[in-house]
Design a protein around this motif. Structure first.
Motif, short mmCIF file in Angstrom:
data_model
loop_
_atom_site.label_atom_id
_atom_site.label_comp_id
_atom_site.label_asym_id
_atom_site.label_seq_id
_atom_site.Cartn_x
_atom_site.Cartn_y
_atom_site.Cartn_z
N GLU A 123 -1.00 1.71 12.19
CA GLU A 123 -0.19 2.17 11.06
C GLU A 123 -0.16 1.10 9.96
N THR A 124 0.08 -0.15 10.35
CA THR A 124 0.09 -1.24 9.38
C THR A 124 -1.28 -1.40 8.75
N GLU A 125 -2.31 -1.33 9.57
CA GLU A 125 -3.68 -1.48 9.07
C GLU A 125 -4.02 -0.40 8.04
N LYS A 126 -3.58 0.82 8.28
CA LYS A 126 -3.87 1.93 7.38
C LYS A 126 -3.39 1.64 5.96
N TYR A 127 -2.13 1.25 5.83
CA TYR A 127 -1.57 1.04 4.49
C TYR A 127 -1.98 -0.30 3.88
N ALA A 128 -2.17 -1.31 4.72
CA ALA A 128 -2.66 -2.59 4.21
C ALA A 128 -4.08 -2.44 3.67
N GLY A 143 0.81 -1.21 0.00
CA GLY A 143 0.00 0.00 0.00
C GLY A 143 0.84 1.26 0.00
N LYS A 144 1.92 1.28 0.77
CA LYS A 144 2.80 2.44 0.85
C LYS A 144 3.48 2.75 -0.47
N HIS A 145 3.74 1.71 -1.26
CA HIS A 145 4.49 1.88 -2.51
C HIS A 145 3.58 1.85 -3.74
N GLY A 146 2.32 2.17 -3.55
CA GLY A 146 1.42 2.37 -4.69
C GLY A 146 0.91 1.10 -5.33
N GLY A 147 1.02 -0.02 -4.63
CA GLY A 147 0.62 -1.29 -5.22
C GLY A 147 -0.74 -1.76 -4.77
#
Length: 392
Positions: A376-381, A173-177
């Motif tokens: 934090e992990t949940e947000k991007y996942a 998620g952080k890297h646009g995938g």
């Protein structure tokens, strides 16, 4: 004559892990199971599970993955693959407890998609996934550094299989995938190639390769294999620049067992057999099969199959055996593709004693084995999962 002194023998960490009483020192996940499990020979287990579930009523919602044992599946409110079950959990906000009869990454996905007021519970914390564990957050971060040094990171879009940890989903998620399932992998890859020139596919090399080559017409030369246990993944900067698909060196321990020899043998033994395999199988096995698809695809294919047809199925044995029993009355002959019996060992850790212990604990007001993903992990996942849900 001297009296023998008792030996001071301490169980090893591995022995404690196998007993479900200790944490794997190489893993972030504990497998502590406080309290005593009911004996597996207890003849009252079914009645105890039923009574505890009835006492909980609508407060509990039990999810059962297709690969679970029959003794567990009988108590599932819904069955399905990992993502279907996570979505089913999200659709039941009134359920206080989500008991996920599956493996760790599946419970993480359910926690990400459900509300903060709901508790996701995994009956045995040792029920992990060897494939998901083949890609750690540290290894994937190092891989991204390698891609950066090769000058290609800005061209790469990560696509992670649903069978990955929350940490890997968050990285994606952080890297646009985006995330994919075995059912929508082609659509996910098509989307990713609209965003960039290359894909980093995590963590199952076989699903990535099969989708790229079999479904999208790429060549095997378009794919390179990144090995996290070798310097720079075992690849040169030139290989990374030339590749379209950068495949992570991961695989499913069950689906990886099937071979071309298995296919040839079953065709010799059962003339006219249809060979149907999961896309997590090796590329040469997929190429030798008649049909390829996810667990849901396999079930639907057998439902639509004509009476008297013959099928050899390359996926987890619990599901194959359940389908063979289900369709026996329609004279559909369904066999396991490999001669060697092979259950998913971690999926099979969810047994009736663990389920009874879980339900009875919840019924007594004790929350056990909760799976929680940090905010934090949940947000991007969740961002990566939402990109998948938005795929056309």
């Amino acid at each position: 004559m001297t009296t023998a002194q008792p030996l001071d023998v301490q169980p090893t960490p591995l022995a404690l892990l196998l007993l479900g009483r200790e944490a794997d020192p190489r893993s972030e996940r504990g497998v502590e199971c406080p309290g005593d499990l009911p004996s597996p020979s207890d003849p009252d287990l079914v009645a105890r599970a039923r009574a505890a579930k009835e006492k909980l009523g609508d407060r509990v919602f039990v999810l059962g993955h297709h690969y679970q044992r029959d003794e567990v599946i009988q108590f599932a409110d819904v069955t399905g693959d990992s993502f279907k079950l996570a979505r089913d959990a999200a659709a039941r906000p009134e359920a206080e407890y989500i008991v996920f009869c599956g493996v760790h990454f599946m419970a993480e996905s359910a926690d990400i998609l459900t509300t903060d007021a709901q508790a996701v519970v995994l009956p045995d914390l040792a029920a992990g996934c060897s494939m998901a564990d083949m890609a750690t957050a540290e290894q994937v971060a190092e891989c991204w550094d390698v891609l950066t040094e090769a000058g290609v990171a800005d061209q790469v879009v990560p696509v992670s299989y649903m069978n990955s940890s929350a940490d890997i989903k968050a990285f994606t998620g952080k890297h646009g995938g985006t995330i994919c399932t075995s059912s929508n992998a082609k659509r996910a890859l098509e989307w990713a190639f609209e965003q960039g020139e290359k894909i980093l596919f995590l963590p199952d090399q076989h699903l990535g390769r099969n989708t790229a080559v079999r479904d999208m017409g790429m060549s095997l030369d378009d794919c390179v294999l990144y090995n996290p246990h070798k310097p720079n993944g075992g690849l040169t900067a030139e290989q990374l620049r030339n590749a379209k698909m950068i495949l992570w060196r991961g695989h499913c321990s069950v689906h990886g067992r099937f071979s071309v020899e298995s296919v040839e043998d079953v065709r010799a033994q059962m003339p006219g057999v249809n060979v149907l395999v999961h896309p997590e199988c090796k590329h040469e096995v997929v190429a030798a099969a008649d049909y390829v698809g996810s667990t849901e695809y396999i079930i639907k294919a057998l439902e639509a199959a004509p009476r008297g047809s013959k099928w050899a199925i390359g996926t987890e044995l619990n599901l194959v055996r359940r389908l063979a029993n289900r369709f026996a009355s329609e004279d559909k002959e369904i066999v396991f593709l490999d001669k060697t019996v092979c259950f998913c060992s971690t999926m099979n850790r969810i047994d009736l004693p663990h389920l009874v212990w879980t339900l009875e604990s919840l019924a007594d007001g004790k929350l056990v084995n909760r799976i929680e993903v940090d905010p934090e992990t949940e947000k991007y996942a969740k961002l990566a999962l939402e990109r998948m849900l938005a795929l056309p």
